[in-house]
Design an enzyme around this catalytic site. Sequence first.
Site, PDB file in Angstrom:
ATOM      1  N   LYS A 182      14.713   2.347 -14.336  1.00  0.00           N
ATOM      2  CA  LYS A 182      15.284   1.316 -13.469  1.00  0.00           C
ATOM      3  C   LYS A 182      14.194   0.298 -13.150  1.00  0.00           C
ATOM      4  CE  LYS A 182      15.518   1.007  -9.073  1.00  0.00           C
ATOM      5  NZ  LYS A 182      15.120  -0.412  -8.966  1.00  0.00           N
ATOM      6  N   GLU A 260       1.447   4.931  -9.367  1.00  0.00           N
ATOM      7  CA  GLU A 260       0.473   3.836  -9.354  1.00  0.00           C
ATOM      8  C   GLU A 260       0.868   2.951  -8.181  1.00  0.00           C
ATOM      9  OE1 GLU A 260      -0.786   0.398  -9.613  1.00  0.00           O
ATOM     10  OE2 GLU A 260      -0.003   0.153 -11.663  1.00  0.00           O
ATOM     11  N   CYS A 294      -1.502  -5.429  -8.020  1.00  0.00           N
ATOM     12  CA  CYS A 294      -2.071  -4.320  -7.233  1.00  0.00           C
ATOM     13  C   CYS A 294      -3.588  -4.283  -7.303  1.00  0.00           C
ATOM     14  CB  CYS A 294      -1.542  -2.978  -7.727  1.00  0.00           C
ATOM     15  SG  CYS A 294       0.225  -2.866  -7.642  1.00  0.00           S
ATOM     16  N   GLU A 392      -2.311  -5.035   1.998  1.00  0.00           N
ATOM     17  CA  GLU A 392      -2.347  -5.806   0.758  1.00  0.00           C
ATOM     18  C   GLU A 392      -1.549  -7.100   0.996  1.00  0.00           C
ATOM     19  OE1 GLU A 392      -0.385  -3.490  -2.245  1.00  0.00           O
ATOM     20  OE2 GLU A 392      -1.730  -4.202  -3.806  1.00  0.00           O
TER      21      GLU A 392
HETATM   22  C1  SIN Z   1      -0.338  -3.777 -11.150  1.00  0.00           C
HETATM   23  O1  SIN Z   1      -0.378  -4.769 -10.450  1.00  0.00           O
HETATM   24  O2  SIN Z   1       0.215  -2.769 -10.761  1.00  0.00           O
HETATM   25  C2  SIN Z   1      -0.927  -3.676 -12.531  1.00  0.00           C
HETATM   26  C3  SIN Z   1      -1.848  -4.719 -12.878  1.00  0.00           C
HETATM   27  C4  SIN Z   1      -2.467  -4.581 -14.245  1.00  0.00           C
HETATM   28  O3  SIN Z   1      -1.995  -3.897 -15.152  1.00  0.00           O
HETATM   29  O4  SIN Z   1      -3.490  -5.217 -14.402  1.00  0.00           O
END
Ligand code: SIN
Length: 490
Positions: A182, A260, A294, A392
């Site tokens: 999804k 992650e 991230c 964040e």
């Molecule tokens: C992400 O923002 O989760 C991944 C970023 C990346 O693969 O560089």
Amino acid sequence: MELRLQREELLRRQNFVGGVWTDAADMARYPVTNPATGKVIAEVANSGKADARAATDAASEAAREWRQRLPRERAEILRRWHSLIVENTEDLATLMSMEQGKPMTESRGEVAYGASYVAWFADEAIRIYGDLIPQQQRGKQMWAIKEPVGVVAAITPWNFPLAMIARKIAPALAAGCTVVSKPAEDTPLTALALAMLAQEAGVPAGVLNMLSASRDQGIEAVGDWLADDRVRKITFTGSTAVGKYLARESAGTLKKLSLELGGNAPFIVFDDADLDAAVVGLMAAKFRNGGQTCVCPNRIYVQAGVFDKFAELLVARVSALKVAPATDPQAQIGPMINPKAVAKIARHVDDAVSKGASVLVGGTRLEDLGQNYYAPTVLTNATNDMLITCEETFGPVAPLYRFETEEQAITLANDTPFGLAAYFYTRDMRRAERVSRRLEAGVVGLNEGGVASEAAPFGGVKESGYGREGSKYGLDDYLSIKYVCQGNLD
Ligand code: SIN
């Protein structure tokens, strides 16, 4: 410039289940909008429990045959999928820019980045070795063999609509797992096009199943996967709060998890750094995807001796960034994903300013462009008590903090529950080694802002999650080890 597809059929509005394109069981749909304009691009299936169950039925039915295929056969299918993704770069990039808002140059780059995981895992599929354990007793032989974990549920975010799903599906298929997936509610179109290319590449019916769903319905659909003991693994990229929810809710059937999750990356510039290189690295890491990544630096610690010079170099570059919709070929930063995201950025900047930070550039919404735009921003005099330090921001804001000693920088950098990425710049080799070891992060950029690579193990520590994506380690998350003890051999 208009964003148009060369192959209109890549714009899919239905789910892909058991090798068939199908509406949601109750025929429900929801709109996907372009964040640059707010206009509806397409109405897609709004899937719920019944659709999730049908996807799991298809995936568990297909699993028996798929795991028996020779790794070389699975690799060939993945290679064809990779070629089709590359051939259709322009259309995939266009879909991505329409639904996510990122500039076309970034979308094209993401297609190549996502495709690189498919090529990588096609190659890794044929290298799933086990062990013949050195004999411990006469007449007894022990082996360790690696087997696919089974049906995998892949749940992916909106910030990288292609790369995140490719880097989950490719290792799963390479390992012999089947997949129910999804994509994020905001960005299902790129993922559905990817599923269509997988179908064209010859991925057998039921091996890959994909559902779109709005936020509320998505919770129902994923809830069904969490409770279903046929789903043996969850792989998720997204917020820490949702990651914890998935861990709690999947405990009833003890699924394997790869999470992650959120980051709060420090970026440290020491007095002895190459300042030009550090600014280039920060620009790449911080402003990629409009700061909606991230691994984006969220806190920029600069040693007192170079603080003013570094701030000056940074401001010059940030002021030159072109903010525009993806239809503008010069765009370097697009809209944020939605008004909620812009509101969070504005809240962080306003809070910082109210607590003593100063705006060196930016610091405002760009309402002339639309409701989802925020100016690339540099703040100075940031301190620990600000929201921007603890959460964040997920936007184009670079707060600068001044520090005096290495020890102080490491303490500040590690003072967060998160541990995804960290970056630092120095020319001192002993410091390079020392600081690399002491930073509490899964990924460290040492004199480097671009850390992403299909060949590297990507993942976090602490509340940024567990599991690794990419590299030779990335397959382990989709495999379990079986130990066979064979006796009476004498
Ligand atoms: C992400 O923002 O989760 C991944 C970023 C990346 O693969 O560089």
